[in-house]
Design a protein around this motif. Structure first.
Motif, PDB file in Angstrom:
ATOM      1  N   UNK A   1       0.825  -1.090  -0.109  1.00 23.93           N
ATOM      2  CA  UNK A   1      -0.167   0.211  -0.062  1.00 23.93           C
ATOM      3  C   UNK A   1       0.707   1.249   0.000  1.00 23.93           C
ATOM      4  N   UNK A   2       0.780   2.264  -0.972  1.00 25.45           N
ATOM      5  CA  UNK A   2       1.416   3.265  -1.074  1.00 25.45           C
ATOM      6  C   UNK A   2       0.991   4.126  -0.173  1.00 25.45           C
ATOM      7  N   UNK A   3       1.851   5.104   0.370  1.00 24.39           N
ATOM      8  CA  UNK A   3       1.309   5.944   1.498  1.00 24.39           C
ATOM      9  C   UNK A   3       1.685   7.346   1.101  1.00 24.39           C
ATOM     10  N   UNK A   5       0.501  11.309   0.879  1.00 27.06           N
ATOM     11  CA  UNK A   5      -0.331  12.177   1.781  1.00 27.06           C
ATOM     12  C   UNK A   5      -1.068  13.050   0.935  1.00 27.06           C
ATOM     13  N   UNK A   6      -1.884  13.863   1.668  1.00 26.40           N
ATOM     14  CA  UNK A   6      -2.492  14.767   0.907  1.00 26.40           C
ATOM     15  C   UNK A   6      -1.987  16.087   1.418  1.00 26.40           C
ATOM     16  N   UNK A  24      -5.500  20.673  -3.932  1.00 24.81           N
ATOM     17  CA  UNK A  24      -4.771  19.861  -2.906  1.00 24.81           C
ATOM     18  C   UNK A  24      -4.131  18.771  -3.873  1.00 24.81           C
ATOM     19  N   UNK A  25      -2.875  18.329  -3.495  1.00 21.73           N
ATOM     20  CA  UNK A  25      -2.273  17.123  -4.459  1.00 21.73           C
ATOM     21  C   UNK A  25      -2.077  16.315  -3.288  1.00 21.73           C
ATOM     22  N   UNK A  26      -1.721  14.794  -4.088  1.00 22.23           N
ATOM     23  CA  UNK A  26      -1.202  13.603  -3.540  1.00 22.23           C
ATOM     24  C   UNK A  26       0.185  13.719  -3.865  1.00 22.23           C
ATOM     25  N   UNK A  28       4.300  11.656  -1.995  1.00 22.83           N
ATOM     26  CA  UNK A  28       4.961  10.951  -0.819  1.00 22.83           C
ATOM     27  C   UNK A  28       5.719  11.849  -0.091  1.00 22.83           C
ATOM     28  N   UNK A  29       6.054  12.746  -0.578  1.00 21.06           N
ATOM     29  CA  UNK A  29       7.017  14.045   0.317  1.00 21.06           C
ATOM     30  C   UNK A  29       6.697  15.342  -0.259  1.00 21.06           C
ATOM     31  N   UNK A  31       8.978  17.565  -1.514  1.00 21.37           N
ATOM     32  CA  UNK A  31       9.479  17.770  -2.841  1.00 21.37           C
ATOM     33  C   UNK A  31       8.567  17.393  -4.016  1.00 21.37           C
ATOM     34  N   UNK A  32       8.048  16.203  -3.675  1.00 25.08           N
ATOM     35  CA  UNK A  32       7.154  15.689  -4.959  1.00 25.08           C
ATOM     36  C   UNK A  32       5.734  16.573  -4.699  1.00 25.08           C
ATOM     37  N   UNK A  39       2.594  21.003 -11.612  1.00 27.52           N
ATOM     38  CA  UNK A  39       2.033  20.567 -12.920  1.00 27.52           C
ATOM     39  C   UNK A  39       0.741  20.622 -12.825  1.00 27.52           C
ATOM     40  N   UNK A  40       0.072  20.635 -11.867  1.00 28.91           N
ATOM     41  CA  UNK A  40      -1.390  20.469 -11.675  1.00 28.91           C
ATOM     42  C   UNK A  40      -1.981  21.929 -11.837  1.00 28.91           C
TER      43      UNK A  40
ATOM     44  N   UNK B 316       7.952   6.187  -2.853  1.00 27.64           N
ATOM     45  CA  UNK B 316       7.636   5.657  -1.370  1.00 27.64           C
ATOM     46  C   UNK B 316       8.963   5.471  -0.923  1.00 27.64           C
ATOM     47  N   UNK B 327       8.463  10.710   7.344  1.00 30.06           N
ATOM     48  CA  UNK B 327       7.526   9.886   6.360  1.00 30.06           C
ATOM     49  C   UNK B 327       6.671   9.128   7.246  1.00 30.06           C
TER      50      UNK B 327
END
Lengths: 93, 342
Positions: A1-3, A5-6, A24-26, A28-29, A31-32, A39-40, B316, B327
């Motif tokens: 399961x990929x975590x 975050x919102x 909002x965007x999803x 993982x950290x 920077x992303x 982009x959005x 991830x 994290x």
């Protein structure tokens, strides 16, 4: 399961203006989250600066408390300059 | 676009008097054009209707990338290719604005994506038709995005704030989509006989599916009234369809192309076009999953989701490695760090 975050995204459309919430965007950290927000939400030059904040870091007032929080301000009309009558003939005030 | 198939709704049964009172206040606020924001109280049925409508809309944007993506590698010039890439990227963006808006109603992105991948969610019937020639890219921009704009402009005033704000953003971008499509149609219809025939063929195939995008007749659309009362919907399906025909037929005439409808005529007494019936059996069949490309679209989306799994996992792992404290996934690491500090 990929975590993923919102993250809430705030954009400053040009210098001199506040950052404003755009959505909002999803990610993982952080920077992303900045890259995804770029982009959005800024494909047409909508921004010169991006803030991302983990959604769960935002503390919001409860809409149910709206009256007790904000109504007191409505009764204090003397906080507005238009409350005061200035006699005719007085200038520059 | 693409809020067409959401006319069924399960009514929630609110029982006690207290709920009725807040419910009445909600109805008053909405009737007075006050916007509803995420944490405000709202009837369960309002929430469910919006989740369904916004997510179907989001799914449509995501699936909608496929028919056009089909032509990116075969666009006839670098200019067209750059434009088409930008357009398809916009569709992805629209899907994301809308998923974000749906998430404010308390449903997770994962659940929304699962609903699509498992075939439990609907999306607009229009994307289950194939793009057979380059002219289809013109026809989609002109007709499909044109119909989308017709549907979406009123949604900018929707009672639910996050949806309305997403729609404002989307509508600004749709206008580029429609105009680039019309430009392709102008170029083809001024070109060689073959090009003109290609443009005509595209119009002939996309006209009726475009009219179906507005959904069933008002008489068949049983829950329209509630959506109108809640200011989720501002115009009925038939009103919007009429508007679309009225503005689009003169554009077809400008192109010198024939709208494939023998009953089409201008009624000068009403100022509107009279037009024929779309094939509603075909519409229902496509919604049931029996359109020309339903299986292909969903299979492609699933494959694409599966193919992207390693990217999500890598991101991830990278995030966990870079910043174990921040994290959440690396809970064990975080606990260890916390112990070291205590």
């Amino acid at each position: 399961m990929i975590n993923e975050k919102l993250w809430e995204v705030f954009i400053r459309s040009r210098n001199g203006l506040h950052h404003a919430h755009v959505g909002s965007v999803h990610a993982v950290d952080a920077e992303m989250a900045v890259e995804n927000a770029r982009d959005v939400y800024t494909r047409r030059g909508e921004g010169v600066s991006i803030w991302v904040v983990p959604s769960n870091a935002i503390v919001a007032s409860d809409p149910a408390d709206k009256d007790e929080l904000f109504e007191p301000a409505l009764t204090k009309v003397y906080r507005h300059p238009t409350f005061y009558e200035i006699p005719d003939g007085v200038a520059n005030i | 676009m693409y809020s067409q198939a959401l006319d069924e709704r399960d009514g929630s049964t609110d029982r006690n008097g207290a709920v009725e009172a807040v419910n009445a206040r909600f109805e008053e606020r909405v009737a007075a054009e006050e916007k509803v924001e995420p944490n405000d109280w709202m009837p369960e049925a309002y929430r469910k209707t919006l989740i369904r409508q916004i997510s179907q809309h989001a799914h449509s944007e995501i699936i909608g990338m496929q028919p056009e993506g089909n032509w990116i590698t075969r666009a006839p010039s670098l200019r067209r290719k750059a434009i088409l890439l930008a357009k398809v990227q916009d569709e992805a963006g629209h899907g994301l604005y809308l998923y974000a808006a749906a998430e404010t109603l308390g449903i997770s992105r994962e659940e929304l994506v699962d609903q699509l991948l498992e075939g439990r969610a609907k999306y607009s019937s229009i994307f289950n038709y194939p793009t057979l020639t380059w002219a289809d890219i013109g026809a989609i921009g002109w007709l499909v995005d044109g119909a989308a704009i017709m549907n979406q402009i009123p949604l900018c005033r929707c009672s639910y704030g996050p949806y309305a704000r997403a729609m404002v953003r989307i509508c600004k971008e749709e206008s580029f989509h429609q105009r680039q499509g019309f430009e392709i149609m102008v170029t083809l219809s001024r070109g060689t006989d073959e090009q003109k025939a290609m443009a005509q063929d595209a119009l002939s195939r996309w006209w009726w599916p475009a009219l179906m995008m507005f959904g069933p007749h008002d008489s068949e659309s049983t829950h329209s009234d509630t959506s109108m009362r809640w200011k989720i919907k501002r115009f009925t399906n038939d009103e919007l369809r009429q508007k679309f025909v009225d503005v689009t037929v003169p554009q077809a005439e400008f192109l010198g192309l024939r709208v494939p409808d023998d009953e089409l005529r201008f009624d000068s007494s009403t100022g509107h076009y009279v037009f024929g019936e779309p094939d509603w059996d075909e519409f229902k069949a496509v919604l049931r999953g029996e359109g020309p490309c339903n299986a292909q679209r969903l299979a492609h989306r699933r494959r694409s989701h599966d193919d992207g799994a390693w990217v999500r996992e890598a991101a991830e792992a990278h995030a966990a490695k870079k910043s174990p404290v921040d994290h959440e996934q690396s809970g064990a690491t975080r606990r260890r760090v916390a112990q070291d500090r205590s």
